[in-house]
Motif scaffolding. Structure first.
Motif, mmCIF file in Angstrom:
data_model
loop_
_atom_site.group_PDB
_atom_site.id
_atom_site.type_symbol
_atom_site.label_atom_id
_atom_site.label_comp_id
_atom_site.label_asym_id
_atom_site.label_seq_id
_atom_site.Cartn_x
_atom_site.Cartn_y
_atom_site.Cartn_z
ATOM 1 N N LEU A 30 57.817 -31.936 61.112
ATOM 2 C CA LEU A 30 57.112 -30.729 61.541
ATOM 3 C C LEU A 30 55.630 -30.845 61.260
ATOM 4 O O LEU A 30 55.228 -31.366 60.209
ATOM 5 N N HIS A 31 54.807 -30.341 62.184
ATOM 6 C CA HIS A 31 53.404 -30.163 61.853
ATOM 7 C C HIS A 31 53.267 -28.955 60.921
ATOM 8 O O HIS A 31 54.156 -28.091 60.857
ATOM 9 N N TYR A 32 52.165 -28.914 60.213
ATOM 10 C CA TYR A 32 51.950 -27.918 59.159
ATOM 11 C C TYR A 32 52.212 -26.475 59.610
ATOM 12 O O TYR A 32 52.954 -25.731 58.940
ATOM 13 N N PRO A 33 51.646 -26.016 60.768
ATOM 14 C CA PRO A 33 51.901 -24.617 61.143
ATOM 15 C C PRO A 33 53.390 -24.337 61.357
ATOM 16 O O PRO A 33 53.892 -23.273 60.980
ATOM 17 N N GLN A 34 54.087 -25.303 61.956
ATOM 18 C CA GLN A 34 55.505 -25.096 62.233
ATOM 19 C C GLN A 34 56.346 -25.136 60.955
ATOM 20 O O GLN A 34 57.395 -24.497 60.884
ATOM 21 N N TYR A 35 55.874 -25.871 59.951
ATOM 22 C CA TYR A 35 56.601 -25.846 58.678
ATOM 23 C C TYR A 35 56.491 -24.476 58.030
ATOM 24 O O TYR A 35 57.476 -23.957 57.483
ATOM 25 N N LEU A 36 55.312 -23.865 58.086
ATOM 26 C CA LEU A 36 55.163 -22.526 57.499
ATOM 27 C C LEU A 36 56.045 -21.529 58.254
ATOM 28 O O LEU A 36 56.635 -20.629 57.649
ATOM 29 N N SER A 37 56.151 -21.691 59.573
ATOM 30 C CA SER A 37 57.067 -20.858 60.356
ATOM 31 C C SER A 37 58.517 -21.115 59.935
ATOM 32 O O SER A 37 59.319 -20.182 59.789
ATOM 33 N N TYR A 38 58.837 -22.381 59.694
ATOM 34 C CA TYR A 38 60.186 -22.775 59.280
ATOM 35 C C TYR A 38 60.609 -22.093 57.981
ATOM 36 O O TYR A 38 61.796 -21.770 57.796
ATOM 37 N N LEU A 39 59.658 -21.848 57.089
ATOM 38 C CA LEU A 39 59.987 -21.186 55.822
ATOM 39 C C LEU A 39 60.651 -19.833 56.048
ATOM 40 O O LEU A 39 61.445 -19.368 55.233
ATOM 41 N N LYS A 72 55.235 -6.399 61.758
ATOM 42 C CA LYS A 72 56.064 -6.568 62.943
ATOM 43 C C LYS A 72 56.157 -8.029 63.375
ATOM 44 O O LYS A 72 57.107 -8.425 64.035
ATOM 45 N N ALA A 73 55.141 -8.810 63.039
ATOM 46 C CA ALA A 73 55.125 -10.225 63.424
ATOM 47 C C ALA A 73 54.301 -11.008 62.405
ATOM 48 O O ALA A 73 53.417 -10.445 61.749
ATOM 49 N N ILE A 74 54.615 -12.282 62.282
ATOM 50 C CA ILE A 74 53.846 -13.198 61.427
ATOM 51 C C ILE A 74 53.538 -14.434 62.259
ATOM 52 O O ILE A 74 54.410 -14.950 62.964
ATOM 53 N N ASN A 75 52.295 -14.898 62.177
ATOM 54 C CA ASN A 75 51.958 -16.168 62.798
ATOM 55 C C ASN A 75 51.102 -16.981 61.837
ATOM 56 O O ASN A 75 50.670 -16.469 60.789
ATOM 57 N N PHE A 76 50.832 -18.227 62.202
ATOM 58 C CA PHE A 76 50.226 -19.167 61.265
ATOM 59 C C PHE A 76 49.136 -19.976 61.966
ATOM 60 O O PHE A 76 49.287 -20.362 63.123
ATOM 61 N N SER A 77 48.061 -20.226 61.256
ATOM 62 C CA SER A 77 46.975 -21.078 61.735
ATOM 63 C C SER A 77 46.625 -22.017 60.588
ATOM 64 O O SER A 77 46.308 -21.566 59.490
ATOM 65 N N THR A 78 46.702 -23.316 60.838
ATOM 66 C CA THR A 78 46.410 -24.263 59.760
ATOM 67 C C THR A 78 45.552 -25.413 60.291
ATOM 68 O O THR A 78 45.472 -25.644 61.493
ATOM 69 N N HIS A 79 44.935 -26.128 59.347
ATOM 70 C CA HIS A 79 44.245 -27.360 59.736
ATOM 71 C C HIS A 79 45.266 -28.359 60.252
ATOM 72 O O HIS A 79 46.459 -28.276 59.954
ATOM 73 N N GLY A 80 44.779 -29.303 61.048
ATOM 74 C CA GLY A 80 45.668 -30.272 61.665
ATOM 75 C C GLY A 80 45.902 -31.489 60.789
ATOM 76 O O GLY A 80 45.618 -31.500 59.589
ATOM 77 N N ALA A 81 46.438 -32.526 61.419
ATOM 78 C CA ALA A 81 46.640 -33.838 60.802
ATOM 79 C C ALA A 81 47.474 -33.770 59.529
ATOM 80 O O ALA A 81 47.227 -34.497 58.569
ATOM 81 N N SER A 82 48.471 -32.896 59.519
ATOM 82 C CA SER A 82 49.306 -32.727 58.322
ATOM 83 C C SER A 82 50.755 -32.514 58.744
ATOM 84 O O SER A 82 51.041 -31.657 59.586
#
Length: 436
Positions: A156-165, A71-81
């Protein structure tokens, strides 16, 4: 079919997908690792192309198997990327490694134009960490790689790039821009003036509970904007401890003490002693002390294993010796760690020649780590703070020697072990609870 929230949880080592049901229990988990590749300079970096393919294939596979309804997808990633996109929405560069060298000597002019390094670092709650400051990464690309920079349309920061996909929407969130990026002004709680001065096209951060409903593989799914993993890890406690103030000690490669209840702004003294601020998904500052102590522990247990010819996990079998703890506290010797901020993250086996047995050497190492952790906790506590509860999450919450030293070094605190597993992923899932 079970309704679930899928969380893509990306660490530097392990890449995971977890499915949470409506009770926020993990009903499925899969983890993998990828070999690093090299960027155009030959420096190791994550294989972002393989990671992209793995994420999308995992979601498609779960959809095809039919046991779970995502129903939903979210993302958690390391920072500085960061990821840079051209005007067609295509990725321009590799996912640069935040450990890649960046000399601050060439950025004096930038710092001077923005109030000097110390004041700029204080305002942005970002110690001058080089590549760990994503704002500096942007300046580095602009300065050193004009052939790439000339194509940049969005950052984009890394988490937002994965969302962008999944959404093809350019977004930002408070946890990512607030994580030592040197782009956020914590005095005004908005992007620092230099961002507009340099005409950077950074998206406006949005609340972490907002999602974009997108169609993926023929199914409508609410796609979250993603979170910085350290900031995400505190969300489960903020949800359950609504009436109680606490400090969270997140332990792993980094040991990060986080105080979301500090009302005081960051000081120069705190900044110079490894303190900074993160942000919650709702734009609340999290005063934090961030130290690379888990890495020091990691390299020394390997050195101890080799020197004393024992198993790498011998420290896990040691019994608690409180008398030895007290003895080391009274001696207050410094052997393995620096007096101030540590910058040496390699083991030095010659130091082990001072010890006749594994236990004595390991206890000394953990004493020094614990002492620095307590210093960090004290630094992020407001002057008249009454916070007593210290929650420990991550690998060190099973280390009885570490916990004993913390209690002996600061006897006015109550240590609580967080029984929450996968804190960062759960935090990301909780942001999507209105969509399941």
């Amino acid at each position: 079919m079970v309704n679930v929230i899928a969380v893509i949880d990306i660490g530097k080592t392990n890449k995971k997908i977890l499915l949470f049901n409506e009770e926020f229990d993990v009903v499925y988990r899969n983890a993998t690792r990828f070999d690093e590749v090299a960027d155009e300079d030959g420096y190791p970096c994550d294989d972002i192309e393989s990671i992209e393919n793995w994420i999308q294939n995992e979601i498609k596979r779960i959809q095809a198997e039919g046991d779970y309804a995502i129903k939903a997808i979210n993302f958690s990633t390391h920072g500085a990327s960061l990821i840079y996109l051209d005007d067609h929405g295509n990725r321009i560069t590799p996912l640069y490694n935040y450990l890649k060298p960046l000399s601050l000597d060439t950025y004096h002019e930038f710092y001077d134009a923005n109030g000097g390094q110390e004041e700029f670092s204080r305002k942005t709650a970002s110690p001058a960490y080089g590549m760990l400051n994503t704002g500096l990464q942007i300046l580095k690309l602009q300065k050193e790689k004009p052939e790439f920079w000339s194509k940049v349309d969005a950052i984009l920061h890394y988490p937002q790039y994965l969302s962008y996909l999944f959404t093809k929407k350019v977004t930002a969130d408070f946890t990512s821009v607030g994580a030592h990026t040197a782009t956020w002004d914590f005095d005004t709680m908005q992007y620092h003036k230099w961002v507009s001065d340099y005409k950077l096209n950074l998206p406006r951060p949005q609340n972490g509970k907002e999602a974009i409903v997108s169609t993926f593989n023929g199914e409508e799914i609410a796609i979250g904007t993603g979170l910085h993993d350290s900031s995400a890890s505190i969300i489960p406690l903020l949800e359950t401890e609504k009436d109680n103030e606490f400090i969270l000690l997140s332990t792993g490669t980094w040991i990060i003490a986080m105080n979301p209840f500090s009302k005081e702004t960051l000081t120069q003294h705190q900044l110079k002693n490894n303190c900074l601020c993160f942000m919650t998904p709702q734009k609340q500052q999290i005063k934090s002390s961030m130290q690379f102590l888990g890495k020091i522990h990691e390299v020394y247990i390997a050195a101890l294993s080799t020197y004393f010819k024992v198993d790498i996990d011998t420290h896990l079998q040691l019994e608690l010796n409180e008398a030895l703890c007290n003895e080391l506290i009274n001696a207050n010797a410094r052997v393995f760690l620096a007096e101030g901020i540590d910058s040496d993250f390699e083991a030095h086996p010659y130091l082990l020649t001072n010890y006749n047995n594994y236990e004595a050497a390991y206890y000394q190492l953990v004493f020094e780590i614990s002492k620095k952790v307590i210093q960090g906790i004290n630094l992020i506590s407001d002057e008249n703070s009454a916070i007593k509860d210290i929650y420990i999450s991550g690998g060190f919450n099973r280390n009885l020697i570490f916990i004993a030293f913390l209690k002996l070094l600061k006897n006015d605190i109550e240590i609580k072990i967080s029984d929450c597993k996968n804190e960062s992923a759960l935090g990301a899932a909780l942001m999507m609870k209105s969509y399941i």
